[in-house]
Design an enzyme around this catalytic site. Sequence first.
Site, PDB file in Angstrom:
ATOM      1  N   ASN A 112       0.872  -1.180   0.000  1.00  0.00           N
ATOM      2  CA  ASN A 112       0.000   0.000   0.000  1.00  0.00           C
ATOM      3  C   ASN A 112       0.908   1.230   0.000  1.00  0.00           C
ATOM      4  OD1 ASN A 112      -1.842   2.005   0.478  1.00  0.00           O
ATOM      5  ND2 ASN A 112      -2.349   1.366   2.569  1.00  0.00           N
ATOM      6  N   LYS A 130       0.143   4.268  -0.360  1.00  0.00           N
ATOM      7  CA  LYS A 130      -0.521   5.445   0.230  1.00  0.00           C
ATOM      8  C   LYS A 130      -0.272   6.691  -0.629  1.00  0.00           C
ATOM      9  CE  LYS A 130      -0.033   3.312   4.717  1.00  0.00           C
ATOM     10  NZ  LYS A 130      -0.147   3.449   6.142  1.00  0.00           N
ATOM     11  N   SER A 158       3.207  -2.317  10.397  1.00  0.00           N
ATOM     12  CA  SER A 158       4.666  -2.319  10.568  1.00  0.00           C
ATOM     13  C   SER A 158       5.306  -3.664  10.234  1.00  0.00           C
ATOM     14  CB  SER A 158       5.050  -1.849  11.981  1.00  0.00           C
ATOM     15  OG  SER A 158       4.581  -0.533  12.193  1.00  0.00           O
ATOM     16  N   GLU A 185      -5.560  -5.190  10.656  1.00  0.00           N
ATOM     17  CA  GLU A 185      -4.549  -4.161  10.869  1.00  0.00           C
ATOM     18  C   GLU A 185      -4.845  -3.416  12.168  1.00  0.00           C
ATOM     19  OE1 GLU A 185      -2.555  -2.979   6.937  1.00  0.00           O
ATOM     20  OE2 GLU A 185      -4.309  -1.725   7.155  1.00  0.00           O
ATOM     21  N   GLY A 221       2.155   2.107  10.732  1.00  0.00           N
ATOM     22  CA  GLY A 221       3.069   3.234  10.553  1.00  0.00           C
ATOM     23  C   GLY A 221       3.743   3.684  11.834  1.00  0.00           C
ATOM     24  N   HIS A 251      -9.562   0.925   4.927  1.00  0.00           N
ATOM     25  CA  HIS A 251      -8.267   1.099   5.598  1.00  0.00           C
ATOM     26  C   HIS A 251      -8.463   2.018   6.805  1.00  0.00           C
ATOM     27  CE1 HIS A 251      -4.144   2.344   6.343  1.00  0.00           C
ATOM     28  NE2 HIS A 251      -3.778   1.246   5.710  1.00  0.00           N
ATOM     29  N   GLU A 289      -6.915   4.472   7.807  1.00  0.00           N
ATOM     30  CA  GLU A 289      -6.801   5.907   7.510  1.00  0.00           C
ATOM     31  C   GLU A 289      -8.084   6.428   6.867  1.00  0.00           C
ATOM     32  OE1 GLU A 289      -3.087   5.356   5.488  1.00  0.00           O
ATOM     33  OE2 GLU A 289      -2.238   4.810   7.430  1.00  0.00           O
TER      34      GLU A 289
HETATM   35  C1  PEP Z   1      -0.781  -0.105   5.819  1.00  0.00           C
HETATM   36  O1  PEP Z   1      -0.539   0.754   5.002  1.00  0.00           O
HETATM   37  O2  PEP Z   1      -1.843  -0.718   5.755  1.00  0.00           O
HETATM   38  C2  PEP Z   1       0.240  -0.415   6.827  1.00  0.00           C
HETATM   39  C3  PEP Z   1       0.083  -1.487   7.563  1.00  0.00           C
HETATM   40  O3  PEP Z   1       1.293   0.437   6.945  1.00  0.00           O
HETATM   41  P1  PEP Z   1       2.713   0.119   7.698  1.00  0.00           P
HETATM   42  O4  PEP Z   1       3.217  -1.180   7.134  1.00  0.00           O
HETATM   43  O5  PEP Z   1       3.588   1.283   7.339  1.00  0.00           O
HETATM   44  O6  PEP Z   1       2.430   0.021   9.155  1.00  0.00           O
END
Ligand code: PEP
Length: 255
Positions: free
Chosen positions: A9, A11, A212, A166, A172, A94, A96
């Site tokens: 992803n 982003k 992460s 998640e 992040g 997601h 976000e």
């Molecule tokens: C994500 O974008 O869904 C995500 C898990 O980001 P990260 O791996 O940076 O935590």
Amino acid sequence: MRSPLIAGNWKMNLNRVESIDLARGIAQGTSPGEVDVLVCPTFVYLDAVSAVLEGTPVKLGGQDVYHESNGAFTGAISTTMLADLGCDYVILGHSERRHVMGESNEMINAKVKTALATGITPILCVGELLEEREAGQTQAVVESQIDGSLAGLNAEHVAQIVIAYEPVWAIGTGKTASPEQAQEVHADLRKLLSNRYNATSADAVRVLYGGSVKPSNANDLLSQPDIDGALVGGASLKVDSFMEIIAAAKTKAAS
Ligand code: PEP
């Protein structure tokens, strides 16, 4: 047997040239095999990345979509537009989108239905906030996100989707759920799908972990029985780190 899926992803990162270079690097390092590899660039570079990925095993996905097919929806993108650009997947719900853009389960449910109707595989994201985990509410939060986002769908539909667990506190932040914490939620999710739909569909659904994920923890996370791949943010922005995570998934597929 569920084949692992590693999804990047990107982003709101990378410019046009960087997106093309990253896609090219990933495509060059990926051969057809037992691991599905997916990249999700920002909308405006989907076309450029699609051209790079043509004829390669790397799949393309959108990071979100609107639930209507066309019309007066300024700034919105439809699933038919994503399909037209060669997208096979779309990330929906997601954290976000849920927590920064204020998307509800009802909105996400409408998007899941439109994606399925267009033949695009939704990657439905669910996950709890830190305070919800600390209050012992993880299972209830994830359950209500699943029920709300999949309302009105049947077992056949559900077998076609991908779920990404998640935990919001791990996205992040550099903090990762331990493999045991992630496995517990993944197993609960599969049990929930089995109860709500049927065991065949629950068994078919790939449940990715996101939060992460990086080369140093990918092996441990992916070795868990109910973790069928990863949704990767930060570590998907560099060819080397993303390829190392794909290598961990290959190890899982071979075991
Ligand atoms: C994500 O974008 O869904 C995500 C898990 O980001 P990260 O791996 O940076 O935590």
